[in-house]
Scaffold this motif. Structure first.
Motif, PDB file in Angstrom:
ATOM      1  N   LEU A 196       0.822  -1.216   0.000  1.00 53.60           N
ATOM      2  CA  LEU A 196       0.000   0.000   0.000  1.00 53.60           C
ATOM      3  C   LEU A 196       0.856   1.267   0.000  1.00 53.60           C
ATOM      4  O   LEU A 196       0.324   2.378   0.020  1.00 53.60           O
ATOM      5  CB  LEU A 196      -0.923   0.008   1.222  1.00 53.60           C
ATOM      6  CG  LEU A 196      -1.996  -1.091   1.277  1.00 53.60           C
ATOM      7  CD1 LEU A 196      -2.740  -1.043   2.604  1.00 53.60           C
ATOM      8  CD2 LEU A 196      -2.989  -0.937   0.127  1.00 53.60           C
ATOM      9  N   GLY A 197       2.174   1.081  -0.015  1.00 57.22           N
ATOM     10  CA  GLY A 197       3.072   2.234  -0.021  1.00 57.22           C
ATOM     11  C   GLY A 197       3.408   2.746   1.361  1.00 57.22           C
ATOM     12  O   GLY A 197       3.932   3.855   1.507  1.00 57.22           O
ATOM     13  N   ILE A 198       3.140   1.952   2.383  1.00 56.16           N
ATOM     14  CA  ILE A 198       3.382   2.372   3.770  1.00 56.16           C
ATOM     15  C   ILE A 198       4.626   1.676   4.292  1.00 56.16           C
ATOM     16  O   ILE A 198       4.664   0.447   4.416  1.00 56.16           O
ATOM     17  CB  ILE A 198       2.174   2.017   4.663  1.00 56.16           C
ATOM     18  CG1 ILE A 198       0.895   2.662   4.132  1.00 56.16           C
ATOM     19  CG2 ILE A 198       2.435   2.433   6.107  1.00 56.16           C
ATOM     20  CD1 ILE A 198      -0.360   2.179   4.827  1.00 56.16           C
ATOM     21  N   ARG A 199       5.646   2.454   4.599  1.00 57.47           N
ATOM     22  CA  ARG A 199       6.895   1.873   5.100  1.00 57.47           C
ATOM     23  C   ARG A 199       7.284   2.411   6.469  1.00 57.47           C
ATOM     24  O   ARG A 199       8.055   1.777   7.185  1.00 57.47           O
ATOM     25  CB  ARG A 199       8.024   2.141   4.104  1.00 57.47           C
ATOM     26  CG  ARG A 199       7.866   1.375   2.796  1.00 57.47           C
ATOM     27  CD  ARG A 199       8.960   1.705   1.798  1.00 57.47           C
ATOM     28  NE  ARG A 199       8.872   0.855   0.610  1.00 57.47           N
ATOM     29  CZ  ARG A 199       8.020   1.037  -0.381  1.00 57.47           C
ATOM     30  NH1 ARG A 199       7.164   2.074  -0.327  1.00 57.47           N
ATOM     31  NH2 ARG A 199       7.989   0.216  -1.419  1.00 57.47           N
ATOM     32  N   THR A 200       6.785   3.566   6.830  1.00 54.95           N
ATOM     33  CA  THR A 200       7.132   4.162   8.123  1.00 54.95           C
ATOM     34  C   THR A 200       5.871   4.382   8.944  1.00 54.95           C
ATOM     35  O   THR A 200       4.752   4.403   8.423  1.00 54.95           O
ATOM     36  CB  THR A 200       7.847   5.504   7.945  1.00 54.95           C
ATOM     37  OG1 THR A 200       6.911   6.471   7.418  1.00 54.95           O
ATOM     38  CG2 THR A 200       9.038   5.375   7.007  1.00 54.95           C
ATOM     39  N   CYS A 201       6.085   4.566  10.238  1.00 54.18           N
ATOM     40  CA  CYS A 201       4.950   4.816  11.127  1.00 54.18           C
ATOM     41  C   CYS A 201       4.275   6.143  10.787  1.00 54.18           C
ATOM     42  O   CYS A 201       3.048   6.266  10.892  1.00 54.18           O
ATOM     43  CB  CYS A 201       5.418   4.810  12.578  1.00 54.18           C
ATOM     44  SG  CYS A 201       6.036   3.203  13.130  1.00 54.18           S
TER      45      CYS A 201
END
Length: 408
Positions: A196-201
């Motif tokens: 989903l393109g989420i790598r960081t908090c």
């Protein structure tokens, strides 16, 4: 809600550190604690060994390739559980709100203790000093407004660290933090979030909640809150913990097996371990689950639900055998597990019918002998030559209650 103050205590390389403290000749050297079976793996490694790249879960030959001087020590589970119990008891000197997270981790809610001890940092230093003095061990402690952040803080400085995360610093700390660093985000969840393109908090906290809930269901909202550093979960002491949902045991076999007789002997031992623990804590179940892992690590489970609740070992065993007979084993078996679910708690009355009552009384007498003289002192004839003991400490182990398992 007033801001809480939570401590997370994480013992440093616990098993390996206990071995180094017990045997001074191991101090300062690369040590790995292993299981006792022929196909064991690295259970934990000292920080000296970790410096060479030795990690939990490695096979011994892989670890020795990275560290030729590695010293492998068979684990002493009784020693580890004994020390863990005493450490957890010590923590209650600072607050009654102690939640045992695993054999070497605990959460403390010290919000109500600050006036007595002065500050969270002082409590942390007192705990670290007492553990070092009493056991010769170190721990890392995280202090934060909630459990999620306290656990994150304890991971930031190891070994022997102390890290405080203040509320005003939460956003800055999480902004570029990889999502895998948060407790509760495993590999599969990380992979899905990455797609989903989420790598960081920081990215997780800003991501549209409706897309997360569409993909993860109700967990999507929790993930969003985790990305923002929000966690309302209370610290739950043992006496306030909800009833467990299952009682089970599994074992990885020393070698892959195909013979029915060998499989049945292991199922009987597992059924007795499950039944005895269930009886000890007045729990009975209606559903029996059998788990099988093949030599290629493919794993599946089968389950059956009976009409009556039971915690009798032979009932559990017979149900597991019926499940086993319902499948054709395609490969040699590497792991077997037996579990009861659909539980009823506080079941202590004797059965109505005479034969069932005799069986229950005989089982109770056997349990009394085994409680006094050790597991499997009195057992089924087919298990006389089998090895004793649970062997491995489950991640669900607790110092007391139905999750407590006696280990060899």
């Amino acid at each position: 809600m007033p801001q809480r103050t939570i401590l997370h205590i994480d013992m440093n390389a616990f098993f390996a550190s206990v071995e180094q403290q017990t045997d001074p000749a191991l101090r300062g050297k690369p040590v790995a604690v292993t299981g006792k079976s022929a196909r064991t793996i690295i259970l934990t490694a000292s920080y000296e060994a970790r410096g060479y790249g030795v990690k939990t879960g490695m096979r011994i030959f892989e670890a020795r390739q990275k560290c030729p001087d590695l010293i492998c020590v068979p684990g002493n589970n009784r020693r580890y559980t004994s020390i863990s119990r005493r450490i957890m008891a010590m923590l209650h000197d600072y607050t009654p709100l102690v939640e045992v997270f695993s054999i070497d981790e605990a959460f403390l809610d010290i919000t109500g203790s600050l006036r007595l001890f002065g500050s969270a940092s002082r409590i942390a230093h007192l705990i670290k000093a007492r553990i070092r003095h009493r056991f010769g061990l170190t721990c890392s402690i995280g202090i934060a407004p909630n459990k999620l952040l306290a656990k994150l803080a304890s991971e930031m400085k190891k070994p022997d660290g102390l890290t405080v995360i203040h509320q005003e610093r939460v956003a800055a700390i999480l902004e570029n933090l990889p999502i895998r660093e948060l407790c509760g985000i495993g590999r599969q969840t990380e992979r899905t979030l990455t797609l989903l393109g989420i790598r960081t908090c920081g990215e997780l906290g800003r991501f549209p909640v409706h897309i997360l809930t569409r993909r993860f269901g109700v967990v999507g909202e929790k993930l969003h809150r985790m990305g923002l550093g929000i966690d309302d979960a209370p610290v739950v002491p043992a006496e306030a913990a909800p009833d467990v949902k299952s009682v089970g045991h599994s074992t990885t076999l020393e070698r892959d097996i195909t013979e029915r007789g060998e499989i049945l002997a292991i199922l009987l031992r597992l059924a007795e371990m499950v039944g005895r623990r269930a009886r000890k804590h007045a729990v009975a179940g209606k559903t029996v689950t059998l788990t099988i892992r093949y030599a290629d690590f493919s794993t599946f489970s089968l389950q059956a639900t009976a009409g009556n609740y039971t915690n009798q070992s032979d009932d559990i065993y017979q149900a597991a055998v019926l499940l086993l007979d319902s499948v054709d084993l395609r490969q040699p078996v590497r792991l077997l597990g037996v579990r009861i679910t659909n539980l009823r708690h506080h079941t202590e009355q004797l059965p109505l019918f005479v034969e069932e009552r005799k069986k229950a009384l005989a089982t109770a007498a056997m349990d009394m002998v085994n409680d006094r003289f050790g597991d499997f002192t009195v057992t089924y004839g087919s298990l006389i030559d089998e090895k004793k003991g649970a062997g491995v400490i489950s991640p669900a182990w607790r110092p007391e209650g139905v999750r407590h398992v006696e280990v060899s």
